[in-house]
Write a protein that holds these residues in place. Structure first.
Motif, PDB file in Angstrom:
ATOM      1  N   GLY A 144       0.827  -1.206   0.000  1.00  0.00           N
ATOM      2  CA  GLY A 144       0.000   0.000   0.000  1.00  0.00           C
ATOM      3  C   GLY A 144       0.856   1.249   0.000  1.00  0.00           C
ATOM      4  O   GLY A 144       2.006   1.231  -0.430  1.00  0.00           O
ATOM      5  N   HIS A 145       0.288   2.327   0.507  1.00  0.00           N
ATOM      6  CA  HIS A 145       0.975   3.619   0.493  1.00  0.00           C
ATOM      7  C   HIS A 145       1.184   4.117   1.915  1.00  0.00           C
ATOM      8  O   HIS A 145       0.350   3.918   2.789  1.00  0.00           O
ATOM      9  CB  HIS A 145       0.152   4.641  -0.301  1.00  0.00           C
ATOM     10  CG  HIS A 145       0.018   4.272  -1.749  1.00  0.00           C
ATOM     11  ND1 HIS A 145       0.978   4.573  -2.674  1.00  0.00           N
ATOM     12  CD2 HIS A 145      -0.949   3.600  -2.422  1.00  0.00           C
ATOM     13  CE1 HIS A 145       0.611   4.118  -3.857  1.00  0.00           C
ATOM     14  NE2 HIS A 145      -0.567   3.517  -3.729  1.00  0.00           N
ATOM     15  N   ARG A 146       2.310   4.803   2.127  1.00  0.00           N
ATOM     16  CA  ARG A 146       2.649   5.371   3.425  1.00  0.00           C
ATOM     17  C   ARG A 146       1.800   6.607   3.660  1.00  0.00           C
ATOM     18  O   ARG A 146       1.557   7.394   2.741  1.00  0.00           O
ATOM     19  CB  ARG A 146       4.143   5.705   3.444  1.00  0.00           C
ATOM     20  CG  ARG A 146       4.666   6.096   4.796  1.00  0.00           C
ATOM     21  CD  ARG A 146       6.165   5.991   4.882  1.00  0.00           C
ATOM     22  NE  ARG A 146       6.857   6.676   3.793  1.00  0.00           N
ATOM     23  CZ  ARG A 146       8.128   6.469   3.472  1.00  0.00           C
ATOM     24  NH1 ARG A 146       8.836   5.588   4.132  1.00  0.00           N
ATOM     25  NH2 ARG A 146       8.698   7.131   2.491  1.00  0.00           N
ATOM     26  N   LEU A 147       1.354   6.802   4.886  1.00  0.00           N
ATOM     27  CA  LEU A 147       0.454   7.911   5.185  1.00  0.00           C
ATOM     28  C   LEU A 147       1.114   9.272   5.030  1.00  0.00           C
ATOM     29  O   LEU A 147       0.514  10.195   4.511  1.00  0.00           O
ATOM     30  CB  LEU A 147      -0.090   7.774   6.613  1.00  0.00           C
ATOM     31  CG  LEU A 147      -1.125   6.677   6.829  1.00  0.00           C
ATOM     32  CD1 LEU A 147      -1.511   6.611   8.294  1.00  0.00           C
ATOM     33  CD2 LEU A 147      -2.345   6.925   5.970  1.00  0.00           C
ATOM     34  N   GLY A 148       2.361   9.422   5.444  1.00  0.00           N
ATOM     35  CA  GLY A 148       2.986  10.738   5.453  1.00  0.00           C
ATOM     36  C   GLY A 148       3.198  11.339   4.087  1.00  0.00           C
ATOM     37  O   GLY A 148       2.799  12.466   3.812  1.00  0.00           O
ATOM     38  N   ASP A 149       3.790  10.560   3.170  1.00  0.00           N
ATOM     39  CA  ASP A 149       4.144  11.111   1.863  1.00  0.00           C
ATOM     40  C   ASP A 149       3.574  10.301   0.701  1.00  0.00           C
ATOM     41  O   ASP A 149       3.914  10.551  -0.446  1.00  0.00           O
ATOM     42  CB  ASP A 149       5.662  11.204   1.729  1.00  0.00           C
ATOM     43  CG  ASP A 149       6.340   9.860   1.903  1.00  0.00           C
ATOM     44  OD1 ASP A 149       5.649   8.878   2.212  1.00  0.00           O
ATOM     45  OD2 ASP A 149       7.565   9.796   1.726  1.00  0.00           O
ATOM     46  N   ASN A 150       2.713   9.342   0.999  1.00  0.00           N
ATOM     47  CA  ASN A 150       2.047   8.529  -0.020  1.00  0.00           C
ATOM     48  C   ASN A 150       3.043   7.708  -0.847  1.00  0.00           C
ATOM     49  O   ASN A 150       2.782   7.375  -1.995  1.00  0.00           O
ATOM     50  CB  ASN A 150       1.175   9.390  -0.934  1.00  0.00           C
ATOM     51  CG  ASN A 150       0.057   8.598  -1.575  1.00  0.00           C
ATOM     52  OD1 ASN A 150      -0.402   7.605  -1.004  1.00  0.00           O
ATOM     53  ND2 ASN A 150      -0.374   9.012  -2.736  1.00  0.00           N
ATOM     54  N   ALA A 151       4.196   7.378  -0.253  1.00  0.00           N
ATOM     55  CA  ALA A 151       5.167   6.544  -0.948  1.00  0.00           C
ATOM     56  C   ALA A 151       4.657   5.109  -1.007  1.00  0.00           C
ATOM     57  O   ALA A 151       4.035   4.619  -0.063  1.00  0.00           O
ATOM     58  CB  ALA A 151       6.509   6.570  -0.216  1.00  0.00           C
ATOM     59  N   GLU A 152       4.914   4.437  -2.108  1.00  0.00           N
ATOM     60  CA  GLU A 152       4.465   3.061  -2.265  1.00  0.00           C
ATOM     61  C   GLU A 152       5.357   2.148  -1.422  1.00  0.00           C
ATOM     62  O   GLU A 152       6.575   2.130  -1.600  1.00  0.00           O
ATOM     63  CB  GLU A 152       4.522   2.665  -3.741  1.00  0.00           C
ATOM     64  CG  GLU A 152       3.731   1.433  -4.052  1.00  0.00           C
ATOM     65  CD  GLU A 152       3.639   1.164  -5.541  1.00  0.00           C
ATOM     66  OE1 GLU A 152       2.937   0.219  -5.895  1.00  0.00           O
ATOM     67  OE2 GLU A 152       4.275   1.882  -6.318  1.00  0.00           O
TER      68      GLU A 152
END
Length: 164
Positions: A101-109
């Motif tokens: 999924g994606h990281r909450l802080g910077d939307n990194a995959e």
């Protein structure tokens, strides 16, 4: 121009990138599974799989070469001990990358990278899995054979009341 520059530089200078990949490889060897970004996981797979291949033949030169990359005695001991026993028969493809999924802080995959032979759940599932069905259609000869038991079943039922 980027001619013959095939690996991901990860927006870092050479020394920083080598330290990052070395630390990721040590963590992966010690914990058997880590969570990181997809780009770092793909770069780590390219970095770590040749080291795992080296660990399959345990001699001094291979140990020294792997230690020059990792700089960690415990990780080298784990790699040449426990891990090399598990991957001894595997011809390659020691690591698996699963996107999470994606990281909450910077939307990194994000992704999880793990050793294929150390996931007990997947190994148990592979053993219990039945033989796969074919994607092709069956031949017409197999279809009448499947209908034949249906025709015999009513005859067996007719004989059963007579026996009572």
């Amino acid at each position: 121009m980027r001619h013959n520059k095939k690996f991901n530089h990860l927006s870092r200078k050479k020394g920083h990138r080598e330290a990052l990949l070395s630390n990721l490889a040590i963590s992966l060897i010690m914990h058997k599974r880590i969570f990181t970004t997809v780009a770092k996981a793909k770069a780590l797979r390219v970095y770590a799989e040749p080291l795992i291949t080296r660990s399959k033949s345990d001699d001094t030169s291979n140990r020294r070469l792997v230690f020059s990359y990792l700089q960690n005695k415990e990780a080298v001991k784990e790699l040449f001990g426990v891990i090399s026993e598990k991957v001894a028969t595997r011809p390659g493809g020691y690591l698996r990358i699963l996107k999470t999924g994606h990281r909450l802080g910077d939307n990194a995959e994000m992704a999880m990278i793990e050793f294929v032979d150390f996931n007990e759940n997947a190994l148990a599932e592979a053993e219990t899995k039945k033989a796969g069905r074919t994607r092709r259609s069956r031949s017409k000869k197999a279809a009448p054979a499947a209908e034949a038991p249906k025709a015999e079943a009513p005859a067996a039922e007719a004989e059963a009341p007579a026996a009572e």
